[in-house]
Design a protein around this motif. Structure first.
Motif, short mmCIF file in Angstrom:
data_model
loop_
_atom_site.label_atom_id
_atom_site.label_comp_id
_atom_site.label_asym_id
_atom_site.label_seq_id
_atom_site.Cartn_x
_atom_site.Cartn_y
_atom_site.Cartn_z
N PHE A 166 0.82 -1.22 0.00
CA PHE A 166 0.00 0.00 0.00
C PHE A 166 0.85 1.26 0.00
CE2 PHE A 166 -3.21 -2.97 1.76
CZ PHE A 166 -4.03 -2.93 0.66
N LEU A 223 0.54 3.98 -2.84
CA LEU A 223 0.23 5.38 -2.59
C LEU A 223 1.37 6.28 -3.07
CD1 LEU A 223 -1.28 5.03 0.98
CD2 LEU A 223 -2.50 5.83 -1.04
N PRO A 273 -5.93 -7.13 7.35
CA PRO A 273 -7.03 -6.15 7.25
C PRO A 273 -6.54 -4.73 7.00
CG PRO A 273 -6.65 -6.76 9.52
CD PRO A 273 -5.69 -7.56 8.72
N ILE A 274 -5.25 -4.56 6.79
CA ILE A 274 -4.71 -3.20 6.64
C ILE A 274 -5.38 -2.47 5.49
CG2 ILE A 274 -2.62 -1.95 5.92
CD1 ILE A 274 -1.06 -3.57 7.79
N ARG A 275 -5.82 -3.24 4.46
CA ARG A 275 -6.38 -2.56 3.28
C ARG A 275 -7.59 -1.70 3.63
NH1 ARG A 275 -7.71 -7.88 3.08
NH2 ARG A 275 -9.76 -8.53 2.35
N THR A 306 -6.28 1.52 5.16
CA THR A 306 -5.76 2.42 4.11
C THR A 306 -6.90 3.12 3.38
OG1 THR A 306 -3.97 0.85 3.79
CG2 THR A 306 -4.27 2.51 2.09
N ILE A 357 -3.61 10.97 -0.32
CA ILE A 357 -2.37 10.18 -0.22
C ILE A 357 -1.79 10.29 1.19
CG2 ILE A 357 -0.03 9.93 -1.10
CD1 ILE A 357 -1.87 9.31 -3.29
N LEU A 358 -1.76 11.50 1.70
CA LEU A 358 -1.16 11.71 3.02
C LEU A 358 -1.89 10.92 4.09
CD1 LEU A 358 0.92 13.20 4.75
CD2 LEU A 358 -0.70 15.05 5.01
N GLY A 362 -3.98 8.47 3.67
CA GLY A 362 -3.93 7.04 3.36
C GLY A 362 -2.64 6.42 3.88
N ALA A 363 -1.52 7.11 3.66
CA ALA A 363 -0.23 6.57 4.09
C ALA A 363 -0.13 6.54 5.61
CB ALA A 363 0.90 7.39 3.49
N LEU A 364 -0.59 7.61 6.25
CA LEU A 364 -0.50 7.63 7.72
C LEU A 364 -1.41 6.57 8.33
CD1 LEU A 364 -0.27 11.47 8.38
CD2 LEU A 364 1.56 9.79 8.39
N THR A 413 -2.17 3.75 6.89
CA THR A 413 -1.51 2.47 6.69
C THR A 413 -0.46 2.21 7.76
OG1 THR A 413 -1.78 2.84 4.33
CG2 THR A 413 -0.31 1.06 4.96
N LEU A 414 0.27 3.27 8.09
CA LEU A 414 1.28 3.14 9.13
C LEU A 414 0.62 2.77 10.46
CD1 LEU A 414 4.32 3.50 9.78
CD2 LEU A 414 3.76 5.81 10.51
N LEU A 420 -0.42 -0.80 10.35
CA LEU A 420 0.73 -1.70 10.52
C LEU A 420 1.11 -1.80 11.99
CD1 LEU A 420 3.15 -3.34 9.47
CD2 LEU A 420 4.34 -1.19 9.11
N PHE A 421 1.13 -0.67 12.67
CA PHE A 421 1.48 -0.68 14.09
C PHE A 421 0.44 -1.43 14.90
CE2 PHE A 421 4.59 3.11 14.67
CZ PHE A 421 5.42 2.53 13.73
N PHE A 436 -2.05 -3.75 13.89
CA PHE A 436 -2.22 -5.19 13.64
C PHE A 436 -0.92 -5.96 13.81
CE2 PHE A 436 -5.74 -3.34 11.16
CZ PHE A 436 -6.79 -3.97 11.82
#
Lengths: 439, 449, 178
Positions: B218, B222, C52-54, C57, C103-104, C106-108, C110-111, C114-115, C117
């Motif tokens: 992802f 992105l 499940p991260i998707r 995001t 984008i911003l 979405g990326a944050l 995702t981070l 990740l932390f 899960f």
């Protein structure tokens, strides 16, 4: 599975045969196309027939050249995915003769419909030279011939590389143009040397194909579409035209590989995961196409210069003209719809859903080309309502369907003379060996 | 000097790769210290120049009417462009499953972050009164003033800060397994404790890898549209105006291709000495460099295409202003920058069509530097010539770069390489985990773990 | 139930995968695996459900889009002034702002996903079964079985190609990482 076994497996299903149902469908599509042309020439607004032919021409030329270009791109990038689609993409070279015929017809007979042809005296700057009829005619036909001959040279070595990989006896079952063209004089030669020679030639030709494509199709985009409004210009227009071709061709590739999955025996080579890869690529092209659209639109919107903005306003805003409906529909079809649907894994893996999305993508590109061509050629003056567009639009759409029918029929004829998988390609073998040759 | 080795790292074991990559973090040599000193000196020159500029005001630059954007903005665009190869290599090539990215993407990503961090300074320097820079941020202030989001300059602030944030996150996440590898090879002590902290307790467990791999896709997904949008937005700083030579539709794709061209050139410039100094020629191979050279050639062709189309359209359109600027560029006051740009960016890279040249370290290195120079001049050419030669002859004028501006330019190079040099001694400049992944699973033929 | 915990250390990835596969047919539970490289094969075999991260995001991206558009439009309304001939509430420029924030965020997100899960940062590092060679060139499987089964399982691990089998002491049994 060894290399040899894999080659035998590809050839086991024999020469490509799309089946009777396919041929019938294509014939039906051609009949629709003929009806569409008739409609354009005898029932539509002024120049509706020529609008249909020009729209069909720019799309057919784009698909014909892009098929080979896609193969060249895989060669250039050593991409590991998409190898199973290479041959099918190459077969779209069948659209080249169709485009050439349409171009000759248009240049010979339809040139009078070009809006600038009558009062060339008004043209300023380089246009006065660039848009002189003889020069224009020469460029259009010349660009197509140049692009196609480079593509055919590439195709020759690509197919020959396969024939050189196939043991002598197995070649006999094949006949057809491509076999006669690229499979000659292999007996008695060292086939492996010949195969390597072809691979070397492909490495040299691939960048040439790409460069010639970029230059000729930029010129075709300028000449056949942008120059229809000789006052308007956009530096991105050539790139916008050819990226649309690649996008539409990718979508057509998805449809053909799904519809002809069984008849062509693609099942052993194209799995749902490969389909998903192709869908991802389609998604990427959708985004690049959208990026180019946006770069063009945004710049014109901000600049707000009369010579640029008029072109866009006429097509997207003017309530006295019927064009804006087509414009916005086209935007939905080539951007919004595929963008949202292709985010889902299920769509990317399902043949049915992916082919629906692909059909919408192609119709989006069709409408984009139509909306660039028709307002300049058709004699529709303000105020006009949407119903003024029914007949000309139907004519162009049906003609395009007919062009697709002829093009695909010829493509399948081309495909008969070669194995449906690139069996002479080392990467093809490497990929399938790594994946353990499913089913 | 030409070496043609297949991308086959299978002859080595995980253990050897680990050892060789982590060896790069050893005690620095004399050459390293000397380079560091040079960088510090450049930074000092830059700092002094900046302080002088702040004290005296913008008058110490060559900027005046009609050229209000000069070296500072040129250098800003240059560094943003350099920052594009990293994300291209780490994200786009990751999504395309291109194998040659593994050995170089870490160094490329680092150069991205440092380049963007360098670029970000320039709009601030250009402000002159940098203490009011927070005006551009959207926050509810007592003045009830908000930034004008219809202005491309505000988009630029958003795009660059988003880019810096996302690439930093991407970079750090990619580093975590490698920090863990360094941690496990480090004897107990403060350094180990610090690494334990930085590695977030990474153990390479199934749970960690599962979510890590998902998140990584992802991030890459992105970062890809983001990287394209960033230089597009930078191009729109110019293209949204109606200045001849700036207002043209091809600008966004053309800037993106140019950015990737310059970024790849910078990565080559960095990686060629790096692999030699660190003795990692078996990990960063000629194959990797050659692949980059091919990509560089490809982007150079796109840039050449854009140059050509711009000139063609200026001629074709019959627009007198367009025609004037495109005659002025190759023949006017800035002919030297123009021809430097054309030769370095479109003609010299054509040499990469010859295999001998793109597989030779010396020619690769020289051409990469020439492209860097050419790309700086491209931005200079675009920005300065257009402002010098706008619509009416009475408002034409020539810009001369002042000494202070040169000082700041030198400082920016010092700053960039200072950051990079520090990085390669603190953290592994090659991804341990991904190089191992690209080797295939053990046991392999020839491996002697 | 009295349970025992074992750690199998592997050099060969094939053997490592085979043990993961066969674990289902034995009376053992895999508590965790360790690998020096991102390992799709092992993760796919072990954990059925996709990460499940998707969703995180996607949620972040949509939030960013809405936030960006809202920010640009609402602030424009506060300062109702036509600049550069562009309407105050115009759609076109807003697209860019919305895009960047998509984008911003979405990326944050995702981070954050990740932390959350991946349970990072993992504060109880290292768990008792972790060995430093797992970041170098060894693969590890941490198993739990009944005490009575311990010896046959140990034998099975060795026969399957484990270079070392360790018994994990009791104190760790209380901790878990999954």
């Amino acid at each position: 599975m060894t290399r040899d076994e894999r080659i035998r497996k590809v050839l086991a299903s024999g020469p490509a045969d799309p089946g009777k149902g396919f041929v019938l469908t294509m014939v039906l599509m051609i009949a629709l196309g003929a009806a569409g042309l008739g409609l354009g020439f005898f029932a539509g607004a002024a120049n509706a027939g020529w609008t249909s032919i020009l729209t069909g021409l720019v799309l057919a030329a784009g698909i014909g050249a892009s098929g080979v270009l896609i193969s060249a791109i895989f060669t250039l990038t050593n991409a590991r995915f998409g190898r199973a689609y290479v041959r099918l993409a190459e077969s779209f070279a069948g659209f080249m003769p169709v485009a050439l015929v349409l171009a000759i017809v248009f240049v010979a007979l339809g040139g009078t419909s070009l809006p600038w042809a009558h009062d060339a005296g008004h043209l300023t700057g380089g246009k006065a030279v660039w848009l002189r009829r003889g020069f224009w005619d020469l460029r259009v036909i010349g660009a197509l011939l140049l692009s196609f001959s480079v593509s055919i040279a590439y195709l020759y070595y690509s197919i020959r590389r396969d024939w050189a990989a196939i043991p002598g006896k197995l070649r006999e079952t094949y006949s057809g143009i491509a076999r006669a063209f690229a499979g000659r004089n292999l007996d008695g030669k060292d086939q492996e040397t010949e195969r390597m020679r072809c691979a070397g030639r492909l490495d040299v030709l691939a960048p040439i194909v790409a460069m010639v494509y970029a230059i000729t199709f930029t010129m075709l985009g300028f000449d056949l579409i942008m120059a229809l409004d000789p006052l308007w210009y956009s530096t991105l227009f050539g790139a916008w035209y050819f990226i649309g071709n690649l996008f539409a061709t990718m979508a057509l590739l998805a449809i053909v590989s799904i519809v002809l999955h069984r008849p062509l025996g693609l099942g052993a080579w194209i799995t749902p995961s490969h389909r998903s890869d192709l869908a991802t690529l389609l998604f990427a092209f959708c985004l690049v196409n959208a990026d180019f659209f946006w770069s063009q639109y945004l710049t014109i919107w901000y600049g707000n210069l009369p010579e640029e903005t008029g072109y866009v306003m006429k097509r997207t805003l003017d309530g006295d003209l019927p064009w804006r409906v087509v414009s916005w529909l086209s935007l939905v079809a080539f951007l919004a719809f595929p963008f949202i649907l292709l985010l889902f894994r299920r769509v990317k893996r399902s043949g049915f859903l992916l082919s629906i999305v692909s059909i919408v993508c192609i119709s989006g590109i069709f409408m984009a080309r139509y909306i660039e061509i028709a307002p300049e050629l058709l004699g529709i003056a303000a105020p006009a309502r949407l119903d003024a567009l029914y007949v000309p639009f139907a004519s162009a759409l049906l003609t395009f369907i007919g062009v697709l029918g002829v093009g695909l029929l010829v493509s399948m004829r081309v495909l008969r003379g070669m194995p449906v998988m690139p069996v002479g390609d080392d990467i093809f073998h490497a990929v399938h060996a790594d994946e353990g040759d499913h089913s | 000097m030409t070496e043609r080795v297949k991308p086959d790292i299978g002859a080595f074991s995980y253990r050897e790769v680990d050892r060789d990559i982590l060896a790069t973090l050893g005690r620095p040599g004399k050459l390293y210290m000397a380079l560091l000193a040079v960088c510090l000196l450049c930074v000092a020159i830059g700092a002094v120049s900046w302080v002088y500029l702040v004290l005296k005001g913008m008058g110490v630059t060559g900027l005046n009417n009609p050229v209000g954007w000069g070296l500072l903005i040129t250098t800003f665009v240059f560094w943003v462009g350099i920052g594009h190869a990293g994300t291209l290599i780490s994200a786009i090539l990751y999504l395309l499953r291109v194998s040659w990215r593994t050995a170089i993407f870490r160094a490329a990503e680092a150069s991205t972050i440092f380049a963007v961090a360098t670029a970000g300074l320039f709009p601030l320097i250009h402000l002159g009164r940098l203490w009011v820079m927070y005006y551009i941020m959207p926050y509810p202030s007592g003045r009830e003033l908000w930034p004008n989001f219809r202005s491309p300059l505000v988009w630029d602030v958003l795009a660059i800060s988003t880019y810096l944030t996302v690439s930093a996150v991407f970079f750090f996440v990619g580093l975590v397994p490698d920090i863990a590898a360094v941690r496990d090879r480090t004897p107990p002590g403060i350094r180990k404790t610090l690494l334990k902290f930085l590695s977030l307790g990474w153990m390479g467990s199934g749970r960690q890898w599962k979510h890590y791999m998902a998140a990584y896709v992802f991030f890459a997904g992105l970062a890809t549209p983001l990287v394209i949008s960033v230089h597009s937005v930078v191009s729109w700083d110019f293209a949204m105006s109606i200045v001849p030579g700036w207002h043209t539709t091809i600008f966004a794709p053309y800037f993106v291709a140019g950015a990737i061209l310059s970024g790849l050139a910078m990565v080559l410039t960095i990686v060629i000495p790096l692999r030699k100094a660190f003795r990692v020629e078996h990990i960063i191979r000629m194959y990797h460099l050659e692949s980059m050279a091919k990509l560089l050639l490809f982007t150079s062709l796109i840039v050449g295409y854009a140059y050509g189309v711009e000139f063609f359209t200026a001629w074709y359109s019959g627009n007198v202003f367009e025609k004037a600027i495109f005659t002025y560029r190759p023949t006017g006051d800035y002919a030297l920058p123009f021809w430097t740009m054309v030769i370095c960016n479109t003609i010299v890279p054509l040499l990469f069509f010859i295999r001998k040249i793109r597989t030779n370290l010396i020619t690769l290195f020289i051409i990469s530097i020439l492209v860097n120079i050419g790309m700086w001049f491209e931005r200079y050419n675009i920005i300065v010539t257009s402002l010098s030669h706008e619509f009416l002859p009475h408002s034409w004028g020539v810009y001369r770069i002042s000494l202070t501006e040169y000082g700041i330019l030198i400082g920016s190079f010092g700053w960039f390489f200072l950051l990079f040099l520090s990085f390669i001694k603190i953290l592994p400049a090659i991804s341990v985990a991904e190089v191992k992944e690209s080797m295939g699973f053990p046991p392999r033929k020839g491996g002697h773990a | 139930m009295t349970s025992a915990e074992l750690l199998g250390v592997f050099e060969s990835h094939d053997a490592f995968l085979k043990v993961i596969e066969q674990a289902g047919s034995r009376k053992v539970t895999i508590r965790e695996i360790f690998s020096p490289v991102p390992d799709h094969h092992a993760v796919e075999r072990l954990a059925g459900r996709k990460s499940p991260i998707r969703y995180v995001t996607a949620a972040g991206g949509i939030a960013g889009l809405v936030a960006g558009i809202a920010l640009a439009l609402l602030t424009a309304r506060v300062w109702n002034l036509v600049v550069g001939g562009k309407p105050v509430m115009s759609i076109v420029p807003v697209v860019v702002v919305g895009f960047e924030l998509t984008i911003l965020f979405g990326a944050l997100a995702t981070l954050a996903g990740l932390f959350f899960f991946g349970r990072l940062p993992f504060v109880r590092f290292p768990v008792g079964a972790y060995r430093e060679e797992f970041s170098l060139d060894r693969f590890g499987i941490w198993l739990e079985c009944e005490v009575s089964q311990r010896e046959p399982i140990e034998r099975w691990l060795r026969e399957s190609g484990a270079v070392r089998v360790e018994r994990i002491g009791r104190p760790d049994a209380a901790e878990g990482i999954s």
